[in-house]
Design a protein around this motif. Structure first.
Motif, short mmCIF file in Angstrom:
data_model
loop_
_atom_site.label_atom_id
_atom_site.label_comp_id
_atom_site.label_asym_id
_atom_site.label_seq_id
_atom_site.Cartn_x
_atom_site.Cartn_y
_atom_site.Cartn_z
N GLU A 150 0.72 -1.34 0.02
CA GLU A 150 -0.10 -0.11 -0.27
C GLU A 150 1.12 1.06 0.09
N ASP A 151 1.97 1.22 0.79
CA ASP A 151 3.05 2.39 0.92
C ASP A 151 3.20 2.20 -0.19
N ALA A 152 4.38 1.39 -0.52
CA ALA A 152 4.71 1.63 -2.54
C ALA A 152 3.16 2.18 -2.98
N SER A 153 2.54 1.64 -3.48
CA SER A 153 1.64 2.38 -3.90
C SER A 153 1.44 3.97 -4.03
N ASN A 154 1.57 4.05 -2.47
CA ASN A 154 0.69 5.47 -2.87
C ASN A 154 2.01 6.02 -3.26
N VAL B 153 4.07 5.99 -5.40
CA VAL B 153 3.36 6.49 -6.94
C VAL B 153 2.47 7.82 -7.09
N SER B 154 1.61 7.08 -6.39
CA SER B 154 0.42 8.84 -6.97
C SER B 154 1.18 9.94 -6.49
N GLY B 155 1.64 9.84 -5.34
CA GLY B 155 2.23 10.92 -4.49
C GLY B 155 3.25 11.48 -5.37
N ILE B 156 4.61 10.55 -6.58
CA ILE B 156 5.33 10.98 -7.40
C ILE B 156 4.68 12.21 -8.46
N VAL B 157 4.03 11.34 -9.18
CA VAL B 157 3.07 11.80 -10.10
C VAL B 157 2.19 13.24 -9.86
N GLY B 158 1.57 12.96 -8.77
CA GLY B 158 0.88 13.85 -7.66
C GLY B 158 1.55 15.33 -7.83
N ARG B 159 2.99 15.10 -7.71
CA ARG B 159 3.73 16.69 -7.42
C ARG B 159 4.48 16.50 -9.20
N GLY B 160 3.58 16.25 -10.37
CA GLY B 160 4.20 16.35 -11.67
C GLY B 160 5.60 16.71 -11.81
N ASN C 86 5.32 8.40 2.70
CA ASN C 86 5.11 6.76 2.73
C ASN C 86 5.43 5.68 3.47
N GLN C 87 6.18 6.63 4.43
CA GLN C 87 6.65 5.59 5.31
C GLN C 87 7.68 4.77 5.17
N VAL C 88 8.38 4.79 4.34
CA VAL C 88 9.40 4.59 3.71
C VAL C 88 10.25 4.12 4.56
N ARG C 89 11.02 2.62 4.47
CA ARG C 89 12.00 1.84 5.63
C ARG C 89 13.41 2.38 5.09
N ILE D 236 10.99 13.63 -4.25
CA ILE D 236 10.60 12.65 -4.21
C ILE D 236 11.14 11.55 -2.84
N LYS D 237 11.59 12.26 -2.80
CA LYS D 237 12.39 11.46 -1.09
C LYS D 237 11.64 11.80 0.06
N GLU D 238 10.80 13.55 -0.51
CA GLU D 238 9.81 13.65 0.68
C GLU D 238 8.42 12.38 0.38
N VAL D 239 8.24 11.99 -0.76
CA VAL D 239 7.07 11.75 -0.61
C VAL D 239 7.43 10.22 0.12
N LEU D 240 8.34 9.43 -0.46
CA LEU D 240 8.87 8.03 -0.07
C LEU D 240 8.81 7.89 1.94
N LYS D 241 9.31 9.24 1.92
CA LYS D 241 8.85 9.27 3.84
C LYS D 241 7.43 9.35 3.97
#
Lengths: 482, 452
Positions: free
Chosen positions: A230-234, A236-243, A301-304, A294-299
């Motif tokens: 779920e976090d990984a999928s979200n 993806v949307s988050g990165i694209v959502g930032r343009g 979404n609980q990136v490990r 991109i790092k911000e989006v990953l963070k």
């Protein structure tokens, strides 16, 4: 057909050494990349020029012999499978780069040329050819044209059709026509556009006019390690959502990671539930500027763990695992059956859950390796044909996945094609009238229906045996009778 | 044959009497001077389907129409019985911002669509001429595109699904509402740019792009074409990624600069390079490089455009017009290396015929638009000059491996020179396609290539 007479006529066109009739030698051509389907051609011919292809096709047309074109035979939907009693036209000998024109950003190549050869040839001048299917070190450009092949780079740069501007085509009556060319907006209908992805049913491309591109100044690859899909999928949307439009966004689940690490040791954490690979390219300043968001989006979404490749070696290592994923499956399973359906990106978490449930239901493991950026799944269903009935189960499970994807507003296939494998799924997506419109296009190109018959369109009657597992019966069970 | 009265009555039964126009009012919808017997304004795909089933049964020749901005394109129609106007068939069908796909009915104006998508910072990456009025259906049918195609491609690259009404009224779909799909034939490609001769597009789904947070343009004046040609070649061979690169002749750059309120040195050619990004520093870095390269190639000091002037400049470029007088617009497609030459040849030809000429070319795509104008007092001389210019410029474009199409000209010009030019050996294949999709030949007969 009277095999001997026809073989002799064809030998007169291509030379005796370019005609294969020996049963042992023919066996090489019995299957393509989807090995559950097998069919033996009567004759294989290996032409070396447009004139020879046209000559061979004219004979087939005159004698009403069905024929199939074949590139490297790496296709995964049985699209290049021979027709029993027909002629198979192998194009591997037409493998030259005919012209490279850097100033106009174009190249002209023969269909049998291996995809990666072009990029290799262009590299010294800082250019490349974008579509890069996983099989790019083996697959041919002609096959890419037939299948409209994709690859990881499609979110930013598109698929084969976006890079093919023209074709020289031998039509199924042996006539040679030029469609499009080196300039944009050719006159009339976009026949190049409809030919690309026609799975070898419209004619044989003997020259391909492609767009070549300047290599980007900089490339950056990041890997994110996640504890949930779920976090990984979200992310993806988050990165694209930032343009941000990454070149590639690829995801692998734990089973895939296990296989890859056993196979090539790319350095993915073995206990990760999912890893995400994100690649951006462009001018140096832009690429640098994209890493932080991109790092911000990953963070968010609980990136490990995040790894940013520091140099080309590290970058290639991160990619090595992804590129070797299919081949590495042998590490954890004797065989696999891969699906290629597509879903709208937002449906990623739900389809992944469903695939997990199906895996339980069928008692088969699934490794997921896919193009998350465009929602193109590649669930690899692991099975062993040594176990009675497992292939049947794998196919049935694949059918359920496909059906679920279509129900979510998706598509049967993103880059592998319909071929023989998925033809009976077509009614899931298209009405009789939709299919009739496709048949009109087919008829305009191939009024006699000689080229690659039996592919793409659904079989009329239920109960027809297809392939090793009798796919029609499986379909009837999973999808309800046709 | 149906009487006009019956025709109007029957159409009224299908789309509502208030949505049918006939008689002198219908003549306002004339195509190349040929007035239709009636104009129908269906309000749904089902009504379009009903009208086509009726037209097919009665063998009526049908001309589809959006907002009418591109009705000048195409050969003079063989016959016009019915204009099928899709202007009522507008609005959004579905839109999932996170998937970056959206579907619109064909009569939606592109501008309307952009307003809806813009609320989520997204857009359809098309910027064709007349973008304010042009409809999505019309843009796709005519494969209309603009400067941004350098980065984003044209309709063929942006449309992922379409819904069609066929000549016999059957409704089908092509493609799927996902950004990657190879299920069956890609019939979208066949319909896009077919000028409504195969089927009528009633809905289209696009893959969307994020609106770049920052967009800027560097516009540089050049005293000669030679320096410009070299500059364009070196920019295209660099890692710079402009989303548009326009090379304009003296007349065009003077007018466009004026429209954007910019001072412009007399007698200068212009080059406009546009860059967009999520990050300002990335845009600035690229355009500084462009400015330096431009100076080295002999360009004078240029304008760095952003915000209002930027938008005004690009609007004036897209919707370029030479003002009053008789008009003709031509579009050539040539090799990238032949763009500067295409501008020069255009000026030479216009000079010989005493025509005023604006040329705007998409230097990175090889698309060259010629805007010709002449004295309204002597229409015959103008027509003759346009006919001769078309032949000459078409010969040049063909030599440059491309083609030249008349986008806009009077019927007098069109009756004397082929609007499209020769198609070559692919024509029979196109004719067979037409015969398969529209066996009665009722969709837009005579307006497409080779008399299709």
């Amino acid at each position: 057909m009277e095999k001997e007479r026809i073989a002799k006529v064809l030998a007169g066109i291509v030379g005796a050494e370019a005609v294969v009739v020996d049963a042992g030698e023919l066996r090489v051509y019995e299957t393509d990349g989807l090995t559950v389907f097998k069919a033996m051609p009567d004759i294989v011919v290996l032409p070396q020029s447009t004139e020879q292809v046209a000559g061979v096709v004219k004979v087939c047309h005159r004698e009403k012999i069905p024929f199939v074109a074949r590139g490297a035979g790496t296709g995964l939907s049985g699209g290049a499978l021979a027709v029993e009693g027909g002629v198979l036209i192998g194009l591997n000998r037409m493998n030259r780069i005919l012209e490279v024109d850097y100033e106009n950003q174009r190249a002209v190549v023969e269909p049998g040329m291996v995809n990666v050869w072009l990029t290799n040839a262009l590299a010294p001048r800082g250019y490349y050819y974008s579509p890069d299917p996983a099989s790019q070190t083996a697959c041919s450009i002609g096959g890419n044209v037939a299948e409209n092949s994709g690859g990881p780079r499609t979110p930013k740069y598109g698929v084969t059709t976006n890079h093919v501007l023209g074709l020289e085509v031998v039509l199924p009556n042996g006539e040679v026509v030029r469609l499009g060319g080196r300039t944009l907006d050719p006159l009339g209908y976009d026949l190049t556009g409809v030919f690309v992805g026609s799975e070898g049913t419209f004619g044989i491309a003997t020259k391909v006019f492609v767009r070549i591109m300047r290599k980007p100044e900089a490339v950056k690859t990041l890997m994110g390690v996640f504890n949930t899909i779920e976090d990984a999928s979200n992310s993806v949307s988050g990165i694209v959502g930032r343009g941000i439009i990454p070149v590639a966004i690829e995801m692998m689940d734990n089973n895939a990671i296990q296989a890859v690490e056993k196979g090539v040791a790319a350095g993915y954490p073995l206990d990760a539930v999912a890893v995400l690979l994100v690649e951006v390219d462009g001018p140096k300043d832009e690429v640098e500027a994209l890493v932080e968001p991109i790092k911000e989006v990953l963070k968010e979404n609980q990136v490990r763990e995040i790894r940013v490749a520091k140099d080309d070696n590290e970058r290639l290592l991160l990619w090595k695992g992804r590129k070797a994923a299919f081949a590495a499956m042998g590490q954890i399973s004797p065989e696999y059956y891969v699906q290629d359906s597509v879903i709208p990106r937002t449906k990623l978490p739900s389809i992944m859950r469903l695939i997990g449930d199906l895996s339980q239901k069928y008692g088969l493991r699934v490794a997921n390796v896919f193009h998350a950026g465009d929602g193109n799944l590649h669930p690899l269903i692991l099975y062993s044909s040594a176990n009675e009935g497992e292939l049947h189960k794998a196919e049935a499970m694949g059918a359920e996945i496909i059906k679920a994807c279509v129900d979510m507003g998706g598509s049967l296939t993103g880059e592998h094609g319909i071929g023989l494998e998925k033809r009976d799924f077509m009614p899931l997506m298209f009405t009789g009238d939709d299919l009739a419109a496709m048949r009109k296009a087919k008829k305009a190109f191939d009024p006699d229906g000689l080229m690659n018959p039996g592919k793409i369109f659904p079989t009329a009657k239920a109960g027809v045996e297809v392939g090793a597992a009798g796919q029609r019966q499986i379909l009837d069970k999973v999808l309800g009778p046709a | 044959m149906l009487s006009d009265e019956t025709l109007v009555h029957r159409l009224g039964g299908l789309v509502g009497g208030e949505h049918v126009v006939a008689g002198s009012e219908a003549s306002r919808y004339a195509v190349d001077g040929r007035a239709p017997r009636a104009v129908a304004f269906p309000g749904s795909a089902e009504e379009v389907s009903a009208v086509m089933a009726f037209a097919s049964a009665e063998w009526l020749k049908v001309v589809p129409r959006g907002s009418g901005t591109k009705m000048a394109l195409g050969g003079i129609p063989a016959r016009v019985d019915l204009v099928l106007a899709l202007s009522r068939l507008g609005g959004i069908v579905d839109y999932e911002p996170a998937d970056m796909t959206a579907a619109f009915r064909a009569g939606t104006r592109l501008q309307e669509a952009q307003e809806i998508l813009g609320r989520n910072g997204q857009f359809i990456a098309l910027d064709p001429p007349d973008a304010d009025a042009a409809t999505i259906g019309g843009i796709l049918a005519t494969n209309s595109s603009g400067p941004r195609r350098l980065r984003y491609g044209a309709s063929r690259d942006l449309v992922i699904a379409t819904r069609l009404v066929h000549a016999d009224g059957k409704v089908t779909k092509a493609g799927a509402k996902v950004v990657k799909n190879v299920t069956g034939y890609d019939l979208n490609k066949l319909y896009i740019g077919s000028l409504g001769t195969l089927a009528i597009i009633v809905e289209a789904t696009f893959r969307l792009y994020p609106v770049p947070a920052v967009e800027k343009t560097y516009l540089a004046p050049f005293a000669s074409l030679d320096g410009l040609k070299r500059l364009v070649a070196s920019i295209l061979d660099s890692p710079l990624v402009p989303f548009a690169a326009e090379l304009m002749n003296v007349e065009a750059s003077r007018r466009v600069a004026a429209a954007a309120g910019l001072p412009w040195p007399e007698g200068s050619y212009g080059l406009a390079l546009a860059v967009g990004s999520v990050r300002r520093e990335a845009v600035d870095a690229q355009l500084e490089t462009v400015r330096r390269m431009s100076r080295e190639a002999g360009g004078a000091d240029g304008h760095m455009l952003e915000g209002g002037p930027h938008d005004a400049f690009w609007r004036a470029t897209r919707d370029f017009a030479l003002g009053d007088g008789l008009q003709a617009v031509l579009k050539a497609s040539v090799l990238l290396t032949k763009v500067a030459e295409a501008v020069r040849v255009g000026e030479e030809v216009a000079g010989q015929h005493g025509l005023r000429l604006g040329v705007i070319s998409e230097a990175g795509s090889g698309i060259v638009r010629y805007y010709l104008t002449g004295d309204a007092a002597s229409p015959e001389r103008f027509q003759q000059a346009v006919v001769e210019s078309v032949s000459r410029l078409r010969a040049f474009a063909q030599e440059a491996e491309g083609n030249l199409v008349i986008l806009k000209a009077s019927p007098e010009v069109k009756s004397r020179v082929d609007v499209w030019g020769p198609v070559g050996k692919a024509l029979p294949l196109m004719q067979r396609s037409k015969a398969e999709f529209d066996p009665q030949g009722i969709l837009n007969p005579g307006r497409f290539v080779g008399g299709i």
